[in-house]
Design a protein around this motif. Structure first.
Motif, PDB file in Angstrom:
ATOM      1  N   GLU A 163      15.897   3.162  11.236  1.00 37.60           N
ATOM      2  CA  GLU A 163      15.593   1.808  10.775  1.00 37.60           C
ATOM      3  C   GLU A 163      14.917   1.814   9.404  1.00 37.60           C
ATOM      4  OE1 GLU A 163      13.366   0.247  14.066  1.00 37.60           O
ATOM      5  OE2 GLU A 163      15.179  -0.403  15.113  1.00 37.60           O
ATOM      6  N   GLN A 164      14.028   2.758   9.168  1.00 35.91           N
ATOM      7  CA  GLN A 164      13.356   2.838   7.870  1.00 35.91           C
ATOM      8  C   GLN A 164      14.354   3.152   6.760  1.00 35.91           C
ATOM      9  OE1 GLN A 164      10.263   5.725   8.472  1.00 35.91           O
ATOM     10  NE2 GLN A 164       8.825   4.215   9.261  1.00 35.91           N
ATOM     11  N   GLU A 165      15.321   4.003   7.057  1.00 36.97           N
ATOM     12  CA  GLU A 165      16.314   4.373   6.055  1.00 36.97           C
ATOM     13  C   GLU A 165      17.341   3.275   5.825  1.00 36.97           C
ATOM     14  OE1 GLU A 165      18.024   8.046   7.386  1.00 36.97           O
ATOM     15  OE2 GLU A 165      16.208   9.197   6.930  1.00 36.97           O
ATOM     16  N   ARG A 166      17.762   2.594   6.887  1.00 34.73           N
ATOM     17  CA  ARG A 166      18.839   1.606   6.790  1.00 34.73           C
ATOM     18  C   ARG A 166      18.347   0.190   6.526  1.00 34.73           C
ATOM     19  NH1 ARG A 166      20.402   6.115   8.122  1.00 34.73           N
ATOM     20  NH2 ARG A 166      22.558   6.763   8.365  1.00 34.73           N
ATOM     21  N   PHE A 167      17.151  -0.124   6.991  1.00 32.65           N
ATOM     22  CA  PHE A 167      16.629  -1.487   6.879  1.00 32.65           C
ATOM     23  C   PHE A 167      15.220  -1.475   6.285  1.00 32.65           C
ATOM     24  CE2 PHE A 167      18.875  -1.024  11.050  1.00 32.65           C
ATOM     25  CZ  PHE A 167      20.083  -1.579  10.668  1.00 32.65           C
ATOM     26  N   PRO A 168      15.067  -0.956   5.062  1.00 28.69           N
ATOM     27  CA  PRO A 168      13.707  -0.879   4.499  1.00 28.69           C
ATOM     28  C   PRO A 168      13.122  -2.271   4.281  1.00 28.69           C
ATOM     29  CG  PRO A 168      15.345  -0.418   2.813  1.00 28.69           C
ATOM     30  CD  PRO A 168      16.087  -0.543   4.121  1.00 28.69           C
ATOM     31  N   LEU A 169      11.839  -2.376   4.532  1.00 30.02           N
ATOM     32  CA  LEU A 169      11.134  -3.639   4.318  1.00 30.02           C
ATOM     33  C   LEU A 169      10.523  -3.638   2.922  1.00 30.02           C
ATOM     34  CD1 LEU A 169       9.243  -4.003   7.714  1.00 30.02           C
ATOM     35  CD2 LEU A 169      11.325  -5.173   6.988  1.00 30.02           C
ATOM     36  N   GLU A 170      10.775  -4.705   2.203  1.00 36.71           N
ATOM     37  CA  GLU A 170      10.166  -4.834   0.880  1.00 36.71           C
ATOM     38  C   GLU A 170       8.762  -5.385   1.042  1.00 36.71           C
ATOM     39  OE1 GLU A 170      12.493  -7.020  -1.921  1.00 36.71           O
ATOM     40  OE2 GLU A 170      14.352  -6.172  -1.157  1.00 36.71           O
ATOM     41  N   ARG A 171       7.874  -4.907   0.186  1.00 36.28           N
ATOM     42  CA  ARG A 171       6.517  -5.442   0.209  1.00 36.28           C
ATOM     43  C   ARG A 171       6.550  -6.867  -0.321  1.00 36.28           C
ATOM     44  NH1 ARG A 171       2.674  -1.856   1.409  1.00 36.28           N
ATOM     45  NH2 ARG A 171       3.053   0.320   0.966  1.00 36.28           N
ATOM     46  N   PRO A 172       5.718  -7.723   0.248  1.00 43.50           N
ATOM     47  CA  PRO A 172       5.686  -9.105  -0.228  1.00 43.50           C
ATOM     48  C   PRO A 172       5.058  -9.180  -1.618  1.00 43.50           C
ATOM     49  CG  PRO A 172       3.987  -8.755   1.416  1.00 43.50           C
ATOM     50  CD  PRO A 172       4.805  -7.494   1.350  1.00 43.50           C
ATOM     51  N   ASP A 173       5.391 -10.243  -2.303  1.00 47.45           N
ATOM     52  CA  ASP A 173       4.771 -10.543  -3.589  1.00 47.45           C
ATOM     53  C   ASP A 173       3.282 -10.807  -3.341  1.00 47.45           C
ATOM     54  OD1 ASP A 173       4.958 -11.654  -6.464  1.00 47.45           O
ATOM     55  OD2 ASP A 173       4.046 -13.293  -5.309  1.00 47.45           O
ATOM     56  N   PRO A 174       2.383 -10.346  -4.214  1.00 45.11           N
ATOM     57  CA  PRO A 174       0.944 -10.557  -3.983  1.00 45.11           C
ATOM     58  C   PRO A 174       0.566 -12.022  -3.781  1.00 45.11           C
ATOM     59  CG  PRO A 174       1.268  -9.002  -5.773  1.00 45.11           C
ATOM     60  CD  PRO A 174       2.623  -9.534  -5.409  1.00 45.11           C
ATOM     61  N   ILE A 175       1.135 -12.914  -4.578  1.00 50.54           N
ATOM     62  CA  ILE A 175       0.797 -14.336  -4.461  1.00 50.54           C
ATOM     63  C   ILE A 175       1.332 -14.896  -3.143  1.00 50.54           C
ATOM     64  CG2 ILE A 175       0.998 -16.618  -5.521  1.00 50.54           C
ATOM     65  CD1 ILE A 175      -0.707 -14.372  -7.039  1.00 50.54           C
ATOM     66  N   GLU A 176       2.529 -14.472  -2.752  1.00 51.78           N
ATOM     67  CA  GLU A 176       3.084 -14.917  -1.475  1.00 51.78           C
ATOM     68  C   GLU A 176       2.231 -14.420  -0.311  1.00 51.78           C
ATOM     69  OE1 GLU A 176       5.420 -17.216  -0.958  1.00 51.78           O
ATOM     70  OE2 GLU A 176       5.359 -17.397  -3.136  1.00 51.78           O
ATOM     71  N   ALA A 177       1.691 -13.213  -0.443  1.00 49.26           N
ATOM     72  CA  ALA A 177       0.817 -12.665   0.604  1.00 49.26           C
ATOM     73  C   ALA A 177      -0.454 -13.505   0.728  1.00 49.26           C
ATOM     74  CB  ALA A 177       0.474 -11.208   0.305  1.00 49.26           C
ATOM     75  N   ILE A 178      -1.009 -13.919  -0.403  1.00 49.96           N
ATOM     76  CA  ILE A 178      -2.212 -14.765  -0.391  1.00 49.96           C
ATOM     77  C   ILE A 178      -1.881 -16.118   0.239  1.00 49.96           C
ATOM     78  CG2 ILE A 178      -3.909 -15.985  -1.807  1.00 49.96           C
ATOM     79  CD1 ILE A 178      -3.625 -13.606  -3.818  1.00 49.96           C
ATOM     80  N   LEU A 187     -10.185 -11.004   3.548  1.00 50.49           N
ATOM     81  CA  LEU A 187      -9.028 -11.576   4.251  1.00 50.49           C
ATOM     82  C   LEU A 187      -8.104 -10.500   4.819  1.00 50.49           C
ATOM     83  CD1 LEU A 187      -8.131 -14.550   1.886  1.00 50.49           C
ATOM     84  CD2 LEU A 187      -9.506 -14.568   3.962  1.00 50.49           C
ATOM     85  N   HIS A 188      -8.457  -9.252   4.586  1.00 51.46           N
ATOM     86  CA  HIS A 188      -7.707  -8.107   5.120  1.00 51.46           C
ATOM     87  C   HIS A 188      -6.249  -8.077   4.656  1.00 51.46           C
ATOM     88  CE1 HIS A 188     -11.277  -7.436   7.449  1.00 51.46           C
ATOM     89  NE2 HIS A 188     -11.189  -8.662   7.922  1.00 51.46           N
ATOM     90  N   ILE A 189      -6.017  -8.531   3.428  1.00 49.58           N
ATOM     91  CA  ILE A 189      -4.688  -8.395   2.835  1.00 49.58           C
ATOM     92  C   ILE A 189      -4.630  -6.973   2.283  1.00 49.58           C
ATOM     93  CG2 ILE A 189      -3.091  -9.217   1.065  1.00 49.58           C
ATOM     94  CD1 ILE A 189      -4.606 -11.916   1.174  1.00 49.58           C
ATOM     95  N   PRO A 190      -3.617  -6.202   2.623  1.00 45.84           N
ATOM     96  CA  PRO A 190      -3.562  -4.819   2.143  1.00 45.84           C
ATOM     97  C   PRO A 190      -3.652  -4.739   0.621  1.00 45.84           C
ATOM     98  CG  PRO A 190      -1.886  -5.181   3.815  1.00 45.84           C
ATOM     99  CD  PRO A 190      -2.488  -6.527   3.492  1.00 45.84           C
ATOM    100  N   ALA A 191      -4.506  -3.851   0.143  1.00 43.29           N
ATOM    101  CA  ALA A 191      -4.699  -3.699  -1.296  1.00 43.29           C
ATOM    102  C   ALA A 191      -3.391  -3.339  -1.995  1.00 43.29           C
ATOM    103  CB  ALA A 191      -5.771  -2.645  -1.580  1.00 43.29           C
ATOM    104  N   GLU A 192      -2.546  -2.533  -1.328  1.00 39.38           N
ATOM    105  CA  GLU A 192      -1.268  -2.127  -1.926  1.00 39.38           C
ATOM    106  C   GLU A 192      -0.391  -3.354  -2.214  1.00 39.38           C
ATOM    107  OE1 GLU A 192      -1.891  -0.933   1.465  1.00 39.38           O
ATOM    108  OE2 GLU A 192      -3.232   0.519   0.543  1.00 39.38           O
ATOM    109  N   VAL A 193      -0.465  -4.335  -1.332  1.00 37.45           N
ATOM    110  CA  VAL A 193       0.312  -5.568  -1.536  1.00 37.45           C
ATOM    111  C   VAL A 193      -0.260  -6.347  -2.712  1.00 37.45           C
ATOM    112  CG1 VAL A 193       0.902  -7.804  -0.510  1.00 37.45           C
ATOM    113  CG2 VAL A 193       1.074  -5.715   0.856  1.00 37.45           C
ATOM    114  N   LEU A 194      -1.584  -6.462  -2.767  1.00 38.40           N
ATOM    115  CA  LEU A 194      -2.220  -7.227  -3.836  1.00 38.40           C
ATOM    116  C   LEU A 194      -2.018  -6.576  -5.200  1.00 38.40           C
ATOM    117  CD1 LEU A 194      -5.507  -8.110  -1.959  1.00 38.40           C
ATOM    118  CD2 LEU A 194      -3.641  -9.695  -2.550  1.00 38.40           C
TER     119      LEU A 194
END
Length: 120
Positions: free
Chosen positions: A48-63, A109-116
């Motif tokens: 699933e990780q190889e075939r259906f990778p999840l994109e990280r959300p945009d920082p503003i969208e995450a907020i 707010l516990h938003i992952p720093a990598e996303v921000l």
């Protein structure tokens, strides 16, 4: 127990069917069925990780998502971003997030720093 790599959609679907059967059995860890479930789980996850990778959300969208999720208003965001006008600037994309904002949003707010940060 015959376990082999998942090379295609057919292998993947067969593995999912077997996992479903094993999950219903709820085997103990360390039993043959438990071991089979564990190994199949790893194979399915890798496929699933190889075939259906999840994109990280945009920082503003995450907020925005966290605000919606928590019922937070612009006023509620002041401790994390600053005055209301700055919150609006950040949410509109007119102002980038500062390191201090990222830290406060992550800690409060516990938003992952990598996303921000926007790191892939």
């Amino acid at each position: 127990m015959e376990i082999r790599p998942l090379h295609n959609e057919e292998d993947y679907r067969a593995a999912l069917a077997k996992v479903s059967v094993l999950v219903d059995l709820d085997p103990e860890q360390g039993t043959p069925e438990g071991d089979e479930l564990e190994v199949l789980g790893v194979l399915v996850e890798r496929y699933e990780q190889e075939r259906f990778p999840l994109e990280r959300p945009d920082p503003i969208e995450a907020i925005r998502f966290r605000m919606e999720q928590g019922g937070l208003s612009v006023t509620d965001m002041k401790p994390y971003i600053g005055p209301a006008n700055r919150v609006y600037e950040v949410l509109s994309g007119a102002r980038p997030l500062s390191l201090a904002m990222i830290r406060r949003l992550h800690e409060g707010l516990h938003i992952p720093a990598e996303v921000l940060i926007g790191v892939a």
